[in-house]
Each structure stands twice: as structure tokens, then as C-alpha cells.
Enzyme design. Sequence first.
Site, PDB file in Angstrom:
ATOM      1  CG  HIS A   1      28.965 -38.221  31.538  1.00 37.36           C
ATOM      2  ND1 HIS A   1      29.076 -36.733  31.272  1.00 37.36           N
ATOM      3  CD2 HIS A   1      29.068 -38.543  29.995  1.00 37.36           C
ATOM      4  CE1 HIS A   1      29.217 -36.797  29.858  1.00 37.36           C
ATOM      5  NE2 HIS A   1      29.344 -37.688  29.455  1.00 37.36           N
TER       6      HIS A   1
HETATM    7  P1  TYD Z   1      25.992 -31.813  29.789  1.00 41.21           P
HETATM    8  O1  TYD Z   1      25.786 -33.005  29.650  1.00 41.21           O
HETATM    9  O2  TYD Z   1      26.126 -31.583  31.023  1.00 41.21           O
HETATM   10  O3  TYD Z   1      27.957 -31.623  29.501  1.00 41.21           O
HETATM   11  P2  TYD Z   1      28.870 -32.085  29.757  1.00 41.21           P
HETATM   12  O4  TYD Z   1      29.050 -33.094  29.766  1.00 41.21           O
HETATM   13  O5  TYD Z   1      29.804 -30.960  28.966  1.00 41.21           O
HETATM   14  O6  TYD Z   1      29.022 -31.277  31.181  1.00 41.21           O
HETATM   15  O7  TYD Z   1      25.723 -30.690  28.435  1.00 41.21           O
HETATM   16  C1  TYD Z   1      25.087 -29.676  28.402  1.00 41.21           C
HETATM   17  C2  TYD Z   1      23.716 -29.301  28.097  1.00 41.21           C
HETATM   18  O8  TYD Z   1      23.575 -29.764  26.657  1.00 41.21           O
HETATM   19  C3  TYD Z   1      22.827 -30.479  28.642  1.00 41.21           C
HETATM   20  O9  TYD Z   1      21.064 -29.507  28.895  1.00 41.21           O
HETATM   21  C4  TYD Z   1      22.060 -31.349  27.937  1.00 41.21           C
HETATM   22  C5  TYD Z   1      22.804 -30.561  26.474  1.00 41.21           C
HETATM   23  N1  TYD Z   1      22.816 -31.665  25.940  1.00 41.21           N
HETATM   24  C6  TYD Z   1      22.039 -32.446  24.187  1.00 41.21           C
HETATM   25  O10 TYD Z   1      20.599 -32.008  24.427  1.00 41.21           O
HETATM   26  N2  TYD Z   1      22.527 -32.827  23.272  1.00 41.21           N
HETATM   27  C7  TYD Z   1      23.566 -33.242  23.518  1.00 41.21           C
HETATM   28  O11 TYD Z   1      24.114 -33.919  22.281  1.00 41.21           O
HETATM   29  C8  TYD Z   1      24.874 -32.398  24.399  1.00 41.21           C
HETATM   30  C9  TYD Z   1      26.381 -33.705  24.702  1.00 41.21           C
HETATM   31  C10 TYD Z   1      23.912 -32.004  25.924  1.00 41.21           C
END
Ligand code: TYD
Length: 135
Positions: free
Chosen positions: A52
Site C-alpha cells: 500500500h
Molecule cells: P495491515 O495493514 O494488514 O499490515 P501490513 O500493511 O503490514 O500488511 O495491518 C494488520 C492489521 O492491523 C489490520 O487489521 C489493520 C490493523 N492495524 C491497526 O489496527 N492499527 C495500525 O496502526 C496498523 C498499522 C494496523
Amino acid sequence: MLVSSSKIVEIGELGDERGYLAVLEQNKLLPFEINRVFYIYKTSPGVRRGFHAHYKTRQALVCVSGACKVYLDNTIRKTDVLLDSPRKVLILEPSDWHEMYDFSPDCVLLVLASHLYDPEDYIRDYDQFLEVYGG
Ligand code: TYD
């Protein structure tokens, strides 16, 4: 050397016979105010995550333990960065599509972010990313 504004900065070494200490302060080495901290750890082997960009969130990534790589794409240049030291910090601009991979088993990837978590600030669709940042 990265050609976009995302860049690696090195934390100065504060060490003595007791060991080492690293400091990150907002609006100094970090060019933003910190509103959120999270860390990624115990990553399963072979996992690639991220996929992303953001509209406004700026971040600083540092492997406080172990190592990982970060793929960066700002539509003009694509590059891979190795984070393999607690002194090496990636200042990641919102306009960089990023993917983290090659996590070592002991990797703890610390992320300092300029904004609170907001799913609306994510661009998860690559075509939409190109529309927003592709000039
Ligand atoms: P995700 O965005 O999938 O991680 P990455 O971009 O590293 O692949 O995040 C994993 C989960 O954590 C998703 O359900 C969103 C949640 N999350 C939060 O609640 N707060 C945060 O600050 C972050 C970064 C993720």
C-alpha cells in the site's frame, strides 16, 4: 541512494562500555510529529506484507532487532532497501508504495507514524496508486 524523498538516515552512535542507545526525536531526525507507534514481529517465513501507499501518513521504519527488506515504488523509481541495523532508519513518504519482505526470524520492525490509524488513509489498489501519484 534513493532518488525520491524517502530516504535512509543513520542514527548517531551513543555507546560506551555498557552498550548502545539509539534516539529518535520528532522534528529532529524525524521530519514529523509522532502520533502512533507499532511494530511487526514474529513474521512467518516467506511473508511479504504492506502492499500500500498513503495519502498523508509519513513513517519511519527501523529494525530494532534482526533485518528485513523494503521494496519502494513511487511510480518513477522502484528500489529495494535493506534495514539491517538499529541505526538505519527509513523515512518513508506517503507517496511510496511499499512492501516489506525477507524478515529474519528475530526481526522486530518498529514503525513510527505521523498520524493515527485510519483505513481511509490507505491506498491498497495499485491502479488507484498510479492514478493518485502517477503524474
Ligand atoms: P495491515 O495493514 O494488514 O499490515 P501490513 O500493511 O503490514 O500488511 O495491518 C494488520 C492489521 O492491523 C489490520 O487489521 C489493520 C490493523 N492495524 C491497526 O489496527 N492499527 C495500525 O496502526 C496498523 C498499522 C494496523
